[in-house]
Design a protein around this motif. Structure first.
Motif, short mmCIF file in Angstrom:
data_model
loop_
_atom_site.label_atom_id
_atom_site.label_comp_id
_atom_site.label_asym_id
_atom_site.label_seq_id
_atom_site.Cartn_x
_atom_site.Cartn_y
_atom_site.Cartn_z
N ASP A 23 0.86 -1.18 0.00
CA ASP A 23 0.00 0.00 0.00
C ASP A 23 0.90 1.23 0.00
OD1 ASP A 23 -2.43 -1.41 0.17
OD2 ASP A 23 -2.18 -1.64 2.33
N VAL A 24 0.45 2.27 -0.67
CA VAL A 24 1.23 3.50 -0.78
C VAL A 24 0.41 4.65 -0.22
CG1 VAL A 24 2.34 5.11 -2.37
CG2 VAL A 24 2.44 2.65 -2.81
N LEU A 25 1.04 5.43 0.64
CA LEU A 25 0.40 6.61 1.21
C LEU A 25 1.38 7.77 1.05
CD1 LEU A 25 -1.82 7.99 2.94
CD2 LEU A 25 -0.53 7.26 4.94
N SER A 26 0.97 8.79 0.35
CA SER A 26 1.82 9.96 0.17
C SER A 26 1.60 10.93 1.33
CB SER A 26 1.50 10.67 -1.14
OG SER A 26 1.81 9.84 -2.23
N ILE A 27 2.68 11.49 1.85
CA ILE A 27 2.59 12.47 2.93
C ILE A 27 3.37 13.71 2.54
CG2 ILE A 27 2.22 10.72 4.72
CD1 ILE A 27 5.17 11.01 5.48
N ASN A 28 3.03 14.83 3.16
CA ASN A 28 3.74 16.07 2.86
C ASN A 28 4.97 16.21 3.78
OD1 ASN A 28 2.88 17.20 5.35
ND2 ASN A 28 1.00 17.95 4.40
N ASP A 29 5.75 17.24 3.56
CA ASP A 29 6.99 17.43 4.33
C ASP A 29 6.73 17.59 5.82
OD1 ASP A 29 8.62 17.19 2.13
OD2 ASP A 29 8.74 19.36 1.76
N GLU A 30 5.65 18.27 6.19
CA GLU A 30 5.33 18.47 7.61
C GLU A 30 5.01 17.14 8.29
OE1 GLU A 30 2.04 20.79 10.32
OE2 GLU A 30 2.63 21.69 8.42
N GLN A 31 4.25 16.30 7.60
CA GLN A 31 3.92 14.98 8.15
C GLN A 31 5.18 14.12 8.28
OE1 GLN A 31 1.01 14.33 5.06
NE2 GLN A 31 -0.61 14.08 6.59
N TYR A 32 6.08 14.25 7.31
CA TYR A 32 7.35 13.51 7.36
C TYR A 32 8.17 13.95 8.57
CZ TYR A 32 11.99 11.87 6.04
OH TYR A 32 13.22 11.27 6.05
N GLU A 33 8.23 15.26 8.81
CA GLU A 33 8.96 15.78 9.96
C GLU A 33 8.34 15.29 11.27
OE1 GLU A 33 9.13 20.03 9.65
OE2 GLU A 33 10.40 19.98 7.87
N ASP A 34 7.02 15.24 11.32
CA ASP A 34 6.34 14.73 12.52
C ASP A 34 6.71 13.27 12.78
OD1 ASP A 34 5.11 17.18 12.89
OD2 ASP A 34 3.17 16.54 12.05
N LEU A 35 6.72 12.45 11.74
CA LEU A 35 7.10 11.04 11.88
C LEU A 35 8.55 10.91 12.37
CD1 LEU A 35 5.53 9.44 8.70
CD2 LEU A 35 4.93 8.94 11.07
#
Length: 63
Positions: A23-35
């Motif tokens: 499964d593929v889920l695209s996230i934005n830069d802010e979500q990436y930083e949160d992770l």
């Protein structure tokens, strides 16, 4: 698994992952930083309770 790639390659990688049954889920830069921040916090977790005022003093670089 989180993979950060250039936008031009994202469709190719997405198709490959889907073909492999993923499964593929695209996230934005802010979500990436949160992770990333959450992962770092988990790595250094001490399970000790700390006074809230002490945390804020440290954040303000006070001693």
């Amino acid at each position: 698994m989180v993979v950060k790639i250039k936008r031009k390659n994202s469709q190719l990688i997405s198709r490959l992952l889907k073909e492999l049954g993923g499964d593929v889920l695209s996230i934005n830069d802010e979500q990436y930083e949160d992770l990333t921040l959450g992962r770092l916090m988990d790595e250094v977790k001490t399970n000790e309770d700390v006074d809230k005022d002490l945390v804020f003093k440290k954040l303000r670089n006070e001693r």
